[in-house]
Design a protein around this motif. Structure first.
Motif, PDB file in Angstrom:
ATOM      1  N   PRO A 187      12.884 -11.146   7.524  1.00  0.00           N
ATOM      2  CA  PRO A 187      11.601 -10.943   7.301  1.00  0.00           C
ATOM      3  C   PRO A 187      10.393 -10.235   6.609  1.00  0.00           C
ATOM      4  O   PRO A 187       9.726  -9.401   6.320  1.00  0.00           O
ATOM      5  CB  PRO A 187      11.588 -10.027   8.798  1.00  0.00           C
ATOM      6  N   VAL A 188      12.030  -9.582   5.102  1.00  0.00           N
ATOM      7  CA  VAL A 188      11.712  -9.117   4.146  1.00  0.00           C
ATOM      8  C   VAL A 188      10.916  -9.457   2.895  1.00  0.00           C
ATOM      9  O   VAL A 188       9.492  -9.282   2.853  1.00  0.00           O
ATOM     10  CB  VAL A 188      12.126  -8.441   3.169  1.00  0.00           C
TER      11      VAL A 188
ATOM     12  N   GLN B  32       8.874 -11.820   3.992  1.00  0.00           N
ATOM     13  CA  GLN B  32       7.127 -12.116   4.667  1.00  0.00           C
ATOM     14  C   GLN B  32       6.046 -11.449   4.545  1.00  0.00           C
ATOM     15  O   GLN B  32       5.026 -11.366   4.812  1.00  0.00           O
ATOM     16  CB  GLN B  32       8.072 -12.684   6.338  1.00  0.00           C
ATOM     17  N   ALA B  33       6.742 -10.090   4.811  1.00  0.00           N
ATOM     18  CA  ALA B  33       6.446  -9.004   4.706  1.00  0.00           C
ATOM     19  C   ALA B  33       6.234  -8.695   3.251  1.00  0.00           C
ATOM     20  O   ALA B  33       4.721  -7.900   2.981  1.00  0.00           O
ATOM     21  CB  ALA B  33       7.393  -7.503   4.508  1.00  0.00           C
TER      22      ALA B  33
ATOM     23  N   LEU C  47       2.729 -10.815   3.086  1.00  0.00           N
ATOM     24  CA  LEU C  47       1.528 -10.248   3.331  1.00  0.00           C
ATOM     25  C   LEU C  47       1.380  -9.486   2.590  1.00  0.00           C
ATOM     26  O   LEU C  47       0.026  -9.502   1.879  1.00  0.00           O
ATOM     27  CB  LEU C  47       2.021  -9.875   4.529  1.00  0.00           C
ATOM     28  N   THR C  48       2.020  -8.211   2.068  1.00  0.00           N
ATOM     29  CA  THR C  48       1.478  -7.546   0.587  1.00  0.00           C
ATOM     30  C   THR C  48       0.605  -8.421  -0.336  1.00  0.00           C
ATOM     31  O   THR C  48      -0.382  -8.246  -1.017  1.00  0.00           O
ATOM     32  CB  THR C  48       2.257  -6.760  -0.011  1.00  0.00           C
TER      33      THR C  48
ATOM     34  N   VAL D  32      -2.238  -9.781   0.246  1.00  0.00           N
ATOM     35  CA  VAL D  32      -4.026  -8.720   0.527  1.00  0.00           C
ATOM     36  C   VAL D  32      -4.364  -8.956  -0.511  1.00  0.00           C
ATOM     37  O   VAL D  32      -5.594  -9.073  -1.671  1.00  0.00           O
ATOM     38  CB  VAL D  32      -3.404  -7.933   1.279  1.00  0.00           C
ATOM     39  N   ILE D  33      -3.041  -7.715  -2.225  1.00  0.00           N
ATOM     40  CA  ILE D  33      -3.216  -8.345  -3.117  1.00  0.00           C
ATOM     41  C   ILE D  33      -3.889  -9.027  -3.872  1.00  0.00           C
ATOM     42  O   ILE D  33      -5.033  -9.054  -4.781  1.00  0.00           O
ATOM     43  CB  ILE D  33      -2.167  -7.605  -3.882  1.00  0.00           C
TER      44      ILE D  33
ATOM     45  N   VAL E 102      -6.430 -11.470  -2.883  1.00  0.00           N
ATOM     46  CA  VAL E 102      -7.446 -11.243  -2.662  1.00  0.00           C
ATOM     47  C   VAL E 102      -8.343 -10.026  -3.575  1.00  0.00           C
ATOM     48  O   VAL E 102      -8.948 -10.085  -3.615  1.00  0.00           O
ATOM     49  CB  VAL E 102      -7.662 -10.944  -0.937  1.00  0.00           C
ATOM     50  N   GLY E 103      -7.654  -8.762  -3.699  1.00  0.00           N
ATOM     51  CA  GLY E 103      -8.165  -8.120  -4.454  1.00  0.00           C
ATOM     52  C   GLY E 103      -8.625  -8.682  -6.146  1.00  0.00           C
ATOM     53  O   GLY E 103      -9.576  -8.349  -6.543  1.00  0.00           O
TER      54      GLY E 103
END
Lengths: 126, 230
Positions: A82-83, A85-86, A89-90, A93-94, A96-97
């Motif tokens: 899972p690490v 994948q997390a 995800l971060t 988002v960054i 997109v910014g």
């Protein structure tokens, strides 16, 4: 048969190279931004593929068979890491910014110079 | 010449990375911290989605930093594209009737779906960031259908500030009550795989969903209007 992990790695490599080539060789600022987006998609694919576990499922424990017992909530199922994948995800988002900020600067540059060609924007050249 | 140098650099990079590919083999078992997150994740957090447990609980401080970065980039876009006084605004062409009616029809279900994604972030794939993006896509539909519509700025900035503040307050409550920032109370976790479970994880993910949704909506409005002004 090709190893699925190698396949993911090869596709990520191709995406990274295509993105870098777009960012380096195109002169249109919007196309360069697209290149950076493709590059980051390749890096995301690479990081997610790093967490691949042979024969594993998604790290969502929503069935009782994935636990050790009815009262013991320790997970015994074989799941993906899972690490990464997390982390991805971060990173999305960054991404997109940063893409939004790049496009905003491009809008300003176009308003001022009426061009998107990076070769004519020679102000910051040395 | 410049293109040639770029191509040679790309070729060099490609050949180097290509030779690393055979070492890119899948692991058989999880190791280290990932193994702990997977095996003990349900015991410690009761959340079915381990990725959500990692993002909101184990690495909650990093997620707070991520939310701050998103906020800063939206602020940066607002600063770069800020309104200039005295610019003549041409009237935008109105959208067709199909787009307008479709937007009116689709807006409520899309908003509901976004809320569903961030409320069920600890049970199903998805969460605050994804749900917030879906909410913002509903707002984009609205902005595309009615080009001269303005979003309620005061409401958006209040929702954004209050949800960001509440995130920090939840973290500080953990620091005061349990001795760790964003700590999850082991007494208040609830039953595994139910909607009201996993302690602070759904609370924080709903806050993140509201914050990301309002931030991205403000971003979309600034960008669509900047495009019309130039």
């Amino acid at each position: 048969m090709i190893n699925p992990s190698t396949l993911y790695g090869a596709s990520a490599l191709i995406l990274i190279l295509v993105g870098l080539a777009t960012a380096l060789l195109k002169r249109d600022l919007i196309k360069m931004t697209l290149g950076f987006s493709i590059l980051s998609a390749g890096v995301h694919l690479l990081i997610v593929a790093l967490g691949y576990i042979k024969g594993g499922t998604a790290p969502i424990i929503d069935k009782a068979e994935m636990l050790k017992g009815a009262s013991d909530l320790t997970v015994s199922a074989n799941v993906m890491d899972p690490v990464p994948q997390a982390m991805v995800l971060t990173a999305i988002v960054i991404g997109v910014g940063t893409t939004a900020l790049m496009l905003a600067v491009i809008v300003r540059l176009y308003a001022r110079h009426k061009t998107l060609d990076v070769n004519t924007l020679a102000r910051l050249k040395w | 010449m410049k293109a040639l140098i770029s191509l040679i650099a790309l070729l060099f990079l490609g050949v180097t990375l290509w030779q690393l590919l055979p070492f890119f083999a899948p692991a058989e078992v999880l190791q280290g911290v990932a193994a702990h997150y997977v095996q003990q994740g349900v015991v410690e957090n009761r959340g079915a989605n381990i990725v959500t447990s990692v993002i909101v609980n184990y690495r909650g401080l990093d997620t707070l930093g991520e939310v701050v970065v998103l906020f800063l980039s939206v602020t940066g876009v607002g600063f770069v594209l800020r309104r200039r006084g005295g610019v003549c605004v041409p009237k935008p062409t109105p959208a067709s009737e199909i787009v307008e009616t479709g937007a009116r029809l689709l807006m409520p279900p899309v908003l509901l779906f976004g809320a569903y994604i961030f409320i069920h972030g600890h049970l199903t794939p998805g969460g605050g960031f994804q749900g917030g993006a879906v909410v913002a896509s509903a707002v984009l539909l609205l902005l595309l259908a009615n080009r001269d519509r303005h979003l309620p700025h005061a409401l958006l900035s209040w929702v954004e500030s209050l949800s960001g503040l509440a995130y920090v307050v939840v973290g500080l409550l953990g620091l005061i009550g349990l001795g760790s920032f964003l700590g999850n109370d082991p007494e208040a976790l609830g039953v595994w795989n139910r909607l009201f479970s996993a302690g602070i994880i759904p609370i924080i993910y709903v806050l993140i969903g509201l914050k990301v949704g309002s931030e991205l909506s403000a971003l979309l409005e600034v960008m669509t209007q900047a495009g019309e002004r130039e």
